[in-house]
Design a protein around this motif. Structure first.
Motif, PDB file in Angstrom:
ATOM      1  N   PRO A 118       0.840  -1.201   0.000  1.00  0.00           N
ATOM      2  CA  PRO A 118       0.000   0.000   0.000  1.00  0.00           C
ATOM      3  C   PRO A 118       0.872   1.247   0.000  1.00  0.00           C
ATOM      4  CG  PRO A 118      -0.015  -1.037   2.159  1.00  0.00           C
ATOM      5  CD  PRO A 118       0.705  -1.984   1.242  1.00  0.00           C
ATOM      6  N   SER A 119       0.343   2.330  -0.531  1.00  0.00           N
ATOM      7  CA  SER A 119       1.150   3.532  -0.742  1.00  0.00           C
ATOM      8  C   SER A 119       1.732   4.093   0.551  1.00  0.00           C
ATOM      9  CB  SER A 119       0.332   4.605  -1.461  1.00  0.00           C
ATOM     10  OG  SER A 119      -0.834   4.929  -0.732  1.00  0.00           O
ATOM     11  N   ASN A 120       1.020   3.955   1.670  1.00  0.00           N
ATOM     12  CA  ASN A 120       1.552   4.490   2.922  1.00  0.00           C
ATOM     13  C   ASN A 120       2.757   3.698   3.417  1.00  0.00           C
ATOM     14  OD1 ASN A 120      -0.488   2.454   3.367  1.00  0.00           O
ATOM     15  ND2 ASN A 120      -0.301   2.872   5.553  1.00  0.00           N
ATOM     16  N   GLU A 121       2.931   2.472   2.954  1.00  0.00           N
ATOM     17  CA  GLU A 121       4.138   1.704   3.247  1.00  0.00           C
ATOM     18  C   GLU A 121       5.182   1.869   2.153  1.00  0.00           C
ATOM     19  OE1 GLU A 121       3.364  -2.401   4.204  1.00  0.00           O
ATOM     20  OE2 GLU A 121       1.491  -1.909   5.242  1.00  0.00           O
ATOM     21  N   LEU A 122       4.723   2.081   0.941  1.00  0.00           N
ATOM     22  CA  LEU A 122       5.633   2.227  -0.185  1.00  0.00           C
ATOM     23  C   LEU A 122       6.417   3.535  -0.114  1.00  0.00           C
ATOM     24  CD1 LEU A 122       6.513   0.956  -2.918  1.00  0.00           C
ATOM     25  CD2 LEU A 122       4.698   2.324  -3.981  1.00  0.00           C
ATOM     26  N   MET A 176      -3.097   9.869   2.275  1.00  0.00           N
ATOM     27  CA  MET A 176      -3.146  11.167   2.946  1.00  0.00           C
ATOM     28  C   MET A 176      -4.212  12.088   2.352  1.00  0.00           C
ATOM     29  SD  MET A 176       0.870  12.103   3.585  1.00  0.00           S
ATOM     30  CE  MET A 176       1.814  11.326   4.905  1.00  0.00           C
ATOM     31  N   PHE A 177      -4.824  11.669   1.248  1.00  0.00           N
ATOM     32  CA  PHE A 177      -5.769  12.520   0.537  1.00  0.00           C
ATOM     33  C   PHE A 177      -7.152  11.879   0.420  1.00  0.00           C
ATOM     34  CE2 PHE A 177      -1.465  13.186  -1.020  1.00  0.00           C
ATOM     35  CZ  PHE A 177      -1.321  14.556  -0.937  1.00  0.00           C
ATOM     36  N   ALA A 178      -7.424  10.892   1.259  1.00  0.00           N
ATOM     37  CA  ALA A 178      -8.666  10.138   1.107  1.00  0.00           C
ATOM     38  C   ALA A 178      -9.143   9.647   2.472  1.00  0.00           C
ATOM     39  CB  ALA A 178      -8.431   8.940   0.173  1.00  0.00           C
ATOM     40  N   PRO A 179     -10.414   9.254   2.558  1.00  0.00           N
ATOM     41  CA  PRO A 179     -10.920   8.718   3.818  1.00  0.00           C
ATOM     42  C   PRO A 179     -10.179   7.443   4.202  1.00  0.00           C
ATOM     43  CG  PRO A 179     -12.709   9.190   2.288  1.00  0.00           C
ATOM     44  CD  PRO A 179     -11.444   9.310   1.509  1.00  0.00           C
ATOM     45  N   GLU A 180     -10.114   7.191   5.503  1.00  0.00           N
ATOM     46  CA  GLU A 180      -9.467   5.981   5.991  1.00  0.00           C
ATOM     47  C   GLU A 180     -10.160   4.751   5.393  1.00  0.00           C
ATOM     48  OE1 GLU A 180      -8.215   3.904  10.268  1.00  0.00           O
ATOM     49  OE2 GLU A 180      -9.206   5.874  10.205  1.00  0.00           O
ATOM     50  N   GLY A 181      -9.344   3.816   4.905  1.00  0.00           N
ATOM     51  CA  GLY A 181      -9.890   2.595   4.332  1.00  0.00           C
ATOM     52  C   GLY A 181     -10.190   2.664   2.850  1.00  0.00           C
ATOM     53  N   ASP A 182      -9.934   3.804   2.209  1.00  0.00           N
ATOM     54  CA  ASP A 182     -10.175   3.934   0.774  1.00  0.00           C
ATOM     55  C   ASP A 182      -9.187   3.038   0.026  1.00  0.00           C
ATOM     56  OD1 ASP A 182      -9.970   4.904  -1.969  1.00  0.00           O
ATOM     57  OD2 ASP A 182     -11.133   6.645  -1.328  1.00  0.00           O
ATOM     58  N   GLY A 183      -9.687   1.998  -0.604  1.00  0.00           N
ATOM     59  CA  GLY A 183      -8.823   1.034  -1.257  1.00  0.00           C
ATOM     60  C   GLY A 183      -8.052   1.605  -2.428  1.00  0.00           C
ATOM     61  N   ARG A 184      -8.657   2.516  -3.192  1.00  0.00           N
ATOM     62  CA  ARG A 184      -7.964   3.105  -4.336  1.00  0.00           C
ATOM     63  C   ARG A 184      -6.776   3.937  -3.893  1.00  0.00           C
ATOM     64  NH1 ARG A 184     -13.072   6.082  -6.677  1.00  0.00           N
ATOM     65  NH2 ARG A 184     -13.137   6.471  -4.432  1.00  0.00           N
ATOM     66  N   ALA A 185      -6.914   4.632  -2.771  1.00  0.00           N
ATOM     67  CA  ALA A 185      -5.837   5.490  -2.295  1.00  0.00           C
ATOM     68  C   ALA A 185      -4.576   4.695  -1.967  1.00  0.00           C
ATOM     69  CB  ALA A 185      -6.299   6.273  -1.069  1.00  0.00           C
ATOM     70  N   LYS A 186      -4.732   3.425  -1.617  1.00  0.00           N
ATOM     71  CA  LYS A 186      -3.571   2.596  -1.294  1.00  0.00           C
ATOM     72  C   LYS A 186      -2.712   2.301  -2.514  1.00  0.00           C
ATOM     73  CE  LYS A 186      -5.822   0.423   2.673  1.00  0.00           C
ATOM     74  NZ  LYS A 186      -6.310  -0.838   3.287  1.00  0.00           N
ATOM     75  N   ARG A 187      -3.252   2.563  -3.705  1.00  0.00           N
ATOM     76  CA  ARG A 187      -2.497   2.350  -4.940  1.00  0.00           C
ATOM     77  C   ARG A 187      -2.036   3.667  -5.554  1.00  0.00           C
ATOM     78  NH1 ARG A 187      -3.977  -2.170  -7.794  1.00  0.00           N
ATOM     79  NH2 ARG A 187      -2.239  -1.582  -9.163  1.00  0.00           N
ATOM     80  N   GLN A 188      -2.225   4.777  -4.850  1.00  0.00           N
ATOM     81  CA  GLN A 188      -2.000   6.087  -5.462  1.00  0.00           C
ATOM     82  C   GLN A 188      -0.910   6.883  -4.749  1.00  0.00           C
ATOM     83  OE1 GLN A 188      -5.988   7.662  -5.224  1.00  0.00           O
ATOM     84  NE2 GLN A 188      -6.722   6.440  -6.960  1.00  0.00           N
ATOM     85  N   LEU A 189      -0.223   7.736  -5.521  1.00  0.00           N
ATOM     86  CA  LEU A 189       0.815   8.623  -5.009  1.00  0.00           C
ATOM     87  C   LEU A 189       0.615  10.016  -5.591  1.00  0.00           C
ATOM     88  CD1 LEU A 189       4.040   6.480  -5.709  1.00  0.00           C
ATOM     89  CD2 LEU A 189       2.710   6.510  -3.606  1.00  0.00           C
ATOM     90  N   ARG A 190       0.979  11.035  -4.798  1.00  0.00           N
ATOM     91  CA  ARG A 190       1.046  12.400  -5.323  1.00  0.00           C
ATOM     92  C   ARG A 190       2.498  12.810  -5.435  1.00  0.00           C
ATOM     93  NH1 ARG A 190      -0.119  18.115  -2.394  1.00  0.00           N
ATOM     94  NH2 ARG A 190       2.050  17.722  -1.805  1.00  0.00           N
TER      95      ARG A 190
END
Length: 394
Positions: A333-337, A354-368
């Motif tokens: 997940p992005s927060n570990e990556l 950091m830009f989405a509600p807790e547990g948002d599965g899509r956010a775990k694949r995303q980076l800014r």
């Protein structure tokens, strides 16, 4: 320990500060220096001509060091009014303009005039985290509004999610964090929706000067009744590199600004005088310089897109203004990556979580990735390092 405000205690900590802590104890090799893609603010000082003018303001103008009007310097309010009127083909009067200590204060003030604890505001996801933090600290519910594949907020979803407690919808364009630029028709449709609900559209155009499209951003100010619905936000931090001088603007109905004056008088008394004078000088003298800055940012945008879109398995979701927003193909997940990217590839980025509600599965694949402070050579190195990420993750 004395009690804590529960709203503040439940608010997430500042993400950029958290990301900086990932640097603690790390040394970056000379052949692989740190590329910092975490913060969307210029790291260079204002242009030399402006710095010279600022020095004269400090030395020769005594009122630079004094309190000023709560809603800002009259000359700057007037300058913004006529320049924005020309840009948007509308009518904006000086009394419609308030100067704030940065655009975050403009947002916080706007929300304070609109909503109270228990109310709700629609925020497109991914959202600008400081907007979410302010709503949380204020006891106002942030209703997550989904975006489509272009990272544009979904108008039909907004209407479906609207509740009797909803006081406003917030749009940021060009967007932080995705870089997406919203079409004029979409912005105007959201304004019409807010008007139909007796609510507000809060429109943050902090990155307006770095749009790819040269035409007018939208036609909201051509409506003589725009004051009934629109609250417009702007920042001089990006346009003239005045990040440390905290100068922003809130444009709204004079009756609302009369209420905002209570807030601003209590919090800052007045916006910083040096920042206001510098913004006014910039508006009058830096038009060509700002155009060249826009050209450079567009070059960097193209370089960022080229570097990221060529990576196997990666997908560029949005790219514009200061930002690229991407989907990565790796199992972490992005927060570990992201901490791993710092340690092993000398890349400091922010995770989508950091830009989405807790547990948002899509956010775990995303980076800014905020690329405005990285030149084309650095963006090429970014692509090369990310190309080797599979081996690091493996």
């Amino acid at each position: 320990m004395p009690p804590l405000n529960a709203f503040v205690a439940r608010t997430a900590p500042p993400p950029v500060m958290e990301a900086r802590r990932w640097l603690t104890g790390l040394d970056f090799p000379a052949h692989r220096p740190l590329i910092n893609l975490s913060q969307a603010a210029p790291v260079d000082p204002p242009p030399e001509a402006l710095r010279e003018a600022m020095a004269a303001m400090i030395r020769d103008e005594p009122d630079t060091h004094l309190y000023g009007p709560v809603l800002g310097h009259p000359a700057l309010r007037s300058e913004i009014a006529w320049r924005w009127s020309a840009l948007y083909d509308g009518e904006i009067r000086p009394e419609d303009v308030a100067i704030t200590a940065g655009c975050n204060q403009a947002f916080a003030t706007a929300i304070m005039t609109l909503a109270e604890p228990g109310d709700a505001v629609l925020l497109p996801v991914p959202w600008y985290f400081n907007h979410k933090m302010w709503l949380d600290m204020s006891g106002i519910e942030a209703i997550p509004l989904p975006c489509d594949a272009r990272m544009h907020p979904d108008l039909a979803a907004a209407e479906a999610l609207w509740t009797p407690r909803t006081r406003a919808v917030v749009l940021v364009t060009p967007n932080n964090p995705t870089g997406a630029e919203y079409p004029s028709a979409l912005i105007e449709s959201f304004a019409a929706l807010a008007r139909s609900k007796g609510a507000a559209l809060v429109l943050d155009e902090t990155y307006r000067d770095f749009r790819t499209a040269p035409e007018r951003p939208h036609g909201l100010f051509t409506d003589p009744d725009w004051r009934d619905t629109l609250l417009h936000l702007y920042s001089f931090s990006k346009s003239f590199r005045l990040t440390g001088h905290r100068t922003g603007a809130l444009i709204a109905a004079p009756a609302r600004l009369a209420e905002a004056e209570k807030i601003l008088d209590t919090v800052t008394i007045c916006p910083p005088q040096l920042g206001q004078k510098s913004a006014l000088w910039g508006l009058r003298n830096l038009t060509d310089w700002l155009a060249s800055e826009r050209t450079e940012i567009l070059h960097r945008r193209a370089a960022a897109y080229a570097a990221l879109s060529s990576l196997p398995g990666w997908r560029v979701l949005g790219c514009g203004a200061y930002f690229a927003y991407v989907e990565h193909p790796h199992p972490l997940p992005s927060n570990e990556l992201c901490p791993l990217l710092v340690r092993d590839l000398s890349l400091l980025t922010l995770p989508g979580t950091m830009f989405a509600p807790e547990g948002d599965g899509r956010a775990k694949r995303q980076l800014r990735l905020a690329f405005a402070n990285v030149n084309s050579e650095g963006l090429g190195a970014l692509g090369e390092r990310l190309a080797g990420l599979g081996e690091v993750v493996g």
